[in-house]
Design an enzyme around this catalytic site. Structure first.
Site, PDB file in Angstrom:
ATOM      1  N   ARG A  67       0.823  -1.221   0.000  1.00 40.09           N
ATOM      2  CA  ARG A  67       0.000   0.000   0.000  1.00 40.09           C
ATOM      3  C   ARG A  67       0.858   1.274   0.000  1.00 40.09           C
ATOM      4  O   ARG A  67       0.469   2.267   0.605  1.00 40.09           O
ATOM      5  CB  ARG A  67      -0.939   0.051   1.212  1.00 40.09           C
ATOM      6  CG  ARG A  67      -2.038  -0.973   1.180  1.00 40.09           C
ATOM      7  CD  ARG A  67      -3.290  -0.398   0.536  1.00 40.09           C
ATOM      8  NE  ARG A  67      -4.330  -1.412   0.466  1.00 40.09           N
ATOM      9  CZ  ARG A  67      -5.322  -1.505   1.332  1.00 40.09           C
ATOM     10  NH1 ARG A  67      -5.440  -0.624   2.292  1.00 40.09           N
ATOM     11  NH2 ARG A  67      -6.211  -2.452   1.207  1.00 40.09           N
ATOM     12  N   ARG A 116      -3.296   6.671   1.460  1.00 43.02           N
ATOM     13  CA  ARG A 116      -3.768   7.874   2.152  1.00 43.02           C
ATOM     14  C   ARG A 116      -2.794   8.509   3.127  1.00 43.02           C
ATOM     15  O   ARG A 116      -3.034   9.618   3.585  1.00 43.02           O
ATOM     16  CB  ARG A 116      -5.081   7.554   2.878  1.00 43.02           C
ATOM     17  CG  ARG A 116      -6.265   7.480   1.930  1.00 43.02           C
ATOM     18  CD  ARG A 116      -7.483   6.944   2.629  1.00 43.02           C
ATOM     19  NE  ARG A 116      -7.281   5.551   2.993  1.00 43.02           N
ATOM     20  CZ  ARG A 116      -8.223   4.747   3.485  1.00 43.02           C
ATOM     21  NH1 ARG A 116      -9.428   5.215   3.707  1.00 43.02           N
ATOM     22  NH2 ARG A 116      -7.949   3.497   3.780  1.00 43.02           N
ATOM     23  N   ARG A 118      -6.511  12.024  -5.373  1.00 43.84           N
ATOM     24  CA  ARG A 118      -7.787  11.339  -5.160  1.00 43.84           C
ATOM     25  C   ARG A 118      -8.945  12.348  -5.183  1.00 43.84           C
ATOM     26  O   ARG A 118      -9.996  12.081  -5.766  1.00 43.84           O
ATOM     27  CB  ARG A 118      -7.734  10.622  -3.826  1.00 43.84           C
ATOM     28  CG  ARG A 118      -8.928   9.779  -3.468  1.00 43.84           C
ATOM     29  CD  ARG A 118      -8.621   9.202  -2.097  1.00 43.84           C
ATOM     30  NE  ARG A 118      -9.588   8.234  -1.630  1.00 43.84           N
ATOM     31  CZ  ARG A 118     -10.619   8.546  -0.862  1.00 43.84           C
ATOM     32  NH1 ARG A 118     -10.850   9.803  -0.539  1.00 43.84           N
ATOM     33  NH2 ARG A 118     -11.419   7.602  -0.436  1.00 43.84           N
ATOM     34  N   ASP A 146      -6.819  -2.401  -7.194  1.00 43.85           N
ATOM     35  CA  ASP A 146      -7.361  -3.071  -6.011  1.00 43.85           C
ATOM     36  C   ASP A 146      -7.646  -4.521  -6.350  1.00 43.85           C
ATOM     37  O   ASP A 146      -7.878  -4.852  -7.513  1.00 43.85           O
ATOM     38  CB  ASP A 146      -8.638  -2.379  -5.529  1.00 43.85           C
ATOM     39  CG  ASP A 146      -8.947  -2.772  -4.095  1.00 43.85           C
ATOM     40  OD1 ASP A 146      -8.353  -2.172  -3.184  1.00 43.85           O
ATOM     41  OD2 ASP A 146      -9.754  -3.700  -3.891  1.00 43.85           O
ATOM     42  N   TYR A 174     -15.170 -11.614  -0.069  1.00 42.18           N
ATOM     43  CA  TYR A 174     -15.854 -10.338  -0.346  1.00 42.18           C
ATOM     44  C   TYR A 174     -17.091 -10.556  -1.213  1.00 42.18           C
ATOM     45  O   TYR A 174     -18.120  -9.909  -1.026  1.00 42.18           O
ATOM     46  CB  TYR A 174     -14.901  -9.359  -1.033  1.00 42.18           C
ATOM     47  CG  TYR A 174     -13.868  -8.789  -0.090  1.00 42.18           C
ATOM     48  CD1 TYR A 174     -14.188  -7.738   0.765  1.00 42.18           C
ATOM     49  CD2 TYR A 174     -12.584  -9.301  -0.033  1.00 42.18           C
ATOM     50  CE1 TYR A 174     -13.242  -7.211   1.639  1.00 42.18           C
ATOM     51  CE2 TYR A 174     -11.630  -8.778   0.840  1.00 42.18           C
ATOM     52  CZ  TYR A 174     -11.970  -7.738   1.671  1.00 42.18           C
ATOM     53  OH  TYR A 174     -11.046  -7.221   2.535  1.00 42.18           O
TER      54      TYR A 174
HETATM   55  O1  CP3 Z   1       0.175  -1.778  -2.445  1.00 42.72           O
HETATM   56  C1  CP3 Z   1      -0.160  -0.846  -3.201  1.00 42.72           C
HETATM   57  O2  CP3 Z   1       0.253   0.319  -3.074  1.00 42.72           O
HETATM   58  C2  CP3 Z   1      -1.047  -1.158  -4.409  1.00 42.72           C
HETATM   59  C3  CP3 Z   1      -2.394  -0.884  -4.260  1.00 42.72           C
HETATM   60  C4  CP3 Z   1      -3.344  -1.775  -3.457  1.00 42.72           C
HETATM   61  C5  CP3 Z   1      -4.537  -1.262  -2.926  1.00 42.72           C
HETATM   62  N1  CP3 Z   1      -5.258  -2.300  -2.420  1.00 42.72           N
HETATM   63  C6  CP3 Z   1      -4.911   0.151  -2.929  1.00 42.72           C
HETATM   64  C7  CP3 Z   1      -5.975   0.607  -2.043  1.00 42.72           C
HETATM   65  C8  CP3 Z   1      -3.330  -3.140  -3.222  1.00 42.72           C
HETATM   66  C9  CP3 Z   1      -2.240  -4.167  -3.526  1.00 42.72           C
HETATM   67  C10 CP3 Z   1      -4.555  -3.465  -2.571  1.00 42.72           C
HETATM   68  C11 CP3 Z   1      -4.935  -4.838  -2.197  1.00 42.72           C
HETATM   69  C12 CP3 Z   1      -6.153  -5.055  -1.407  1.00 42.72           C
HETATM   70  N2  CP3 Z   1      -7.354  -4.397  -1.485  1.00 42.72           N
HETATM   71  C13 CP3 Z   1      -6.295  -6.092  -0.471  1.00 42.72           C
HETATM   72  C14 CP3 Z   1      -5.240  -7.125  -0.166  1.00 42.72           C
HETATM   73  C15 CP3 Z   1      -4.173  -6.609   0.703  1.00 42.72           C
HETATM   74  C16 CP3 Z   1      -4.602  -6.282   2.084  1.00 42.72           C
HETATM   75  O3  CP3 Z   1      -4.591  -5.099   2.410  1.00 42.72           O
HETATM   76  O4  CP3 Z   1      -4.917  -7.225   2.809  1.00 42.72           O
HETATM   77  C17 CP3 Z   1      -7.596  -6.009   0.063  1.00 42.72           C
HETATM   78  C18 CP3 Z   1      -8.184  -6.907   1.139  1.00 42.72           C
HETATM   79  C19 CP3 Z   1      -8.262  -4.956  -0.607  1.00 42.72           C
HETATM   80  C20 CP3 Z   1      -9.688  -4.516  -0.438  1.00 42.72           C
HETATM   81  C21 CP3 Z   1      -9.703  -3.134   0.019  1.00 42.72           C
HETATM   82  N3  CP3 Z   1      -9.523  -2.043  -0.792  1.00 42.72           N
HETATM   83  C22 CP3 Z   1      -9.778  -2.668   1.358  1.00 42.72           C
HETATM   84  C23 CP3 Z   1      -9.962  -3.550   2.583  1.00 42.72           C
HETATM   85  C24 CP3 Z   1      -9.652  -1.270   1.319  1.00 42.72           C
HETATM   86  C25 CP3 Z   1      -9.589  -0.310   2.469  1.00 42.72           C
HETATM   87  C26 CP3 Z   1     -10.849   0.397   2.734  1.00 42.72           C
HETATM   88  C27 CP3 Z   1     -10.618   1.557   3.684  1.00 42.72           C
HETATM   89  O5  CP3 Z   1     -11.446   2.454   3.653  1.00 42.72           O
HETATM   90  O6  CP3 Z   1      -9.622   1.548   4.414  1.00 42.72           O
HETATM   91  C28 CP3 Z   1      -9.490  -0.912  -0.033  1.00 42.72           C
HETATM   92  C29 CP3 Z   1      -9.298   0.449  -0.551  1.00 42.72           C
HETATM   93  C30 CP3 Z   1      -7.918   0.785  -0.972  1.00 42.72           C
HETATM   94  N4  CP3 Z   1      -7.165  -0.015  -1.788  1.00 42.72           N
HETATM   95  C31 CP3 Z   1      -7.195   1.972  -0.670  1.00 42.72           C
HETATM   96  C32 CP3 Z   1      -5.973   1.876  -1.358  1.00 42.72           C
HETATM   97  C33 CP3 Z   1      -4.879   2.897  -1.419  1.00 42.72           C
HETATM   98  C34 CP3 Z   1      -7.687   3.144   0.158  1.00 42.72           C
HETATM   99  C35 CP3 Z   1      -8.683   3.824  -0.728  1.00 42.72           C
HETATM  100  C36 CP3 Z   1      -8.903   5.280  -0.462  1.00 42.72           C
HETATM  101  O7  CP3 Z   1      -8.183   6.114  -1.049  1.00 42.72           O
HETATM  102  O8  CP3 Z   1      -9.865   5.581   0.258  1.00 42.72           O
END
Ligand code: CP3
Length: 353
Positions: free
Chosen positions: A27, A31, A40, A77, A154
């Site tokens: 990640r 944020r 964003r 994602d 999911y």
């Molecule tokens: O690593 C990186 O920088 C690449 C980008 C990446 C994102 N998500 C960006 C993201 C990767 C590799 C993921 C994988 C992902 N997404 C997983 C597997 C890894 C893990 O964290 O266990 C999972 C379970 C998801 C599903 C998902 N997407 C979740 C649980 C969330 C968070 C929701 C929240 O509000 O916290 C996301 C959103 C997300 N994916 C964000 C980012 C940067 C935050 C989005 C935002 O800007 O609000």
């Protein structure tokens, strides 16, 4: 295709010698970076960022402009796949990901299809090729996917879940139905990751975020087996270079030997396991990626340095280690502390190479 100027990450995944331990952060574009939040806001939402290759390229490069990271990861994602299957992904503010049409009825599961990545996930492939061009072969680009089981969680729960009630009930009561979903996810992921490789991804990672919630036998049958099938189905080479694969099961420390045996090049570790003990358990079979507790990044550069040293020391001398966190970086992390970690890893690891 030319190899990246900094290929320490790819070399470490293949257990070849490097002058220092490469590092990237799960990640890393997110944020905790003010410039990410600005982009964003310009894009409108997280999904608009993902679906527009210009924005996705911009945010992918942001952490690399700040820190001496050894790899980039395509900004996307794991839930793009169920979205492409028509489940309707959205993000409710503060609640995480959700689906408009989760899999609730048997007919919905029977109607599930394998989407064509060239068509339904074109925006991700376009982002991959655009990011590759923008990186100009400075560092390698990682492509990724969720694991079949983590995506199924999911898809069936409809969002995040504390107890996985629906998916686990199906697993025990209607295993053939869950296997049907996993089979479709598996075939989709193979096509999707291979398409990312053809578009320019130089390594791929499978995120099995929820495999660790399973009982021992269930993990093997419903998560690990499918990841083994994926690894076997991946393109091994592209443009004359090997494309290494990383498998990360959060909470998977118990199954380390089994994960190391599925044919992947590297295993991702969360922070609950000692990386030196993990190395002894896998022998020379795979490289290891990890495994600093992301909470260490809430502290100070001095404390971060001590913990980085501890992990480097525990892994010990030689190649085969990619430094990372044990899970994604928190949005409450200060970027200065990420800089301190990256610099500490580069500096302190030279003694071990
Ligand atoms: O690593 C990186 O920088 C690449 C980008 C990446 C994102 N998500 C960006 C993201 C990767 C590799 C993921 C994988 C992902 N997404 C997983 C597997 C890894 C893990 O964290 O266990 C999972 C379970 C998801 C599903 C998902 N997407 C979740 C649980 C969330 C968070 C929701 C929240 O509000 O916290 C996301 C959103 C997300 N994916 C964000 C980012 C940067 C935050 C989005 C935002 O800007 O609000």
């Amino acid at each position: 295709m030319t190899k990246p100027k900094n290929d320490t990450f790819l070399r470490a995944l293949l257990r070849q010698p490097t002058p220092y331990t490469p590092v990237w952060i799960m990640r890393q574009a997110g944020r905790y970076l003010p410039e990410y939040n600005q982009t964003r806001a310009r894009a409108g939402s997280f999904l608009d960022l993902c679906k527009n290759p210009d924005f996705a390229t911009e945010v992918t490069l942001q952490p690399l402009a700040r820190f001496a990271l050894d790899a980039a990861i395509v900004f996307s994602d794991i839930l793009t796949i169920p979205d492409a299957m028509g489940l309707g992904l959205y993000f409710a503010e503060g609640e995480g990901p959700k689906f408009e049409r989760p899999l609730r009825e048997e007919w919905e599961i029977r109607n599930l299809f394998v989407p064509d990545p060239d068509k339904h996930l074109r925006y991700v492939l376009d982002a991959v090729s655009q990011i590759r061009r923008a990186l100009a072969d400075e560092v390698p680009l990682i492509g990724f996917s969720g694991s079949p089981f983590t995506l199924a969680c999911y898809m069936i729960e409809g969002g995040a879940s504390a107890d996985f009630r629906r998916v686990k009930t199906m697993l025990y009561q209607r295993p053939e139905l869950l296997h049907h979903v996993l089979d479709i996810n598996c075939r989709t992921i193979i096509a999707y990751l291979n398409a990312q490789i053809e578009a320019g991804a130089q390594a791929v990672m499978i995120f099995d975020t929820w495999g660790g919630a399973l009982a021992d036998a269930a993990y093997r049958e419903f998560s690990l087996n499918y990841m083994q099938r994926i690894v076997a189905g991946l393109k091994r080479e592209h443009g004359g270079a090997i494309v290494p694969s990383i498998v990360f099961t959060k909470g998977g420390g118990l199954w380390l030997e089994d994960i190391a045996a599925i044919g992947c090049d590297a295993v991702g570790l969360d922070w609950t396991i000692n990386i030196g003990a993990a190395r002894r358990r896998v022998g020379g079979r795979v490289a290891l990626q990890g495994n600093l507790d992301p909470a260490v990044l809430f502290t100070t550069p001095e404390i971060i340095r001590q913990h980085a040293q501890q992990i480097l020391g525990a892994f010990g001398h030689g190649g085969g280690h990619v430094f990372n966190l044990g899970h994604g970086v928190s949005q409450f992390t200060s970027p200065e502390n990420v800089a301190a970690l990256v610099d500490a890893v580069h500096e302190l690891s030279r003694a071990y190479h």
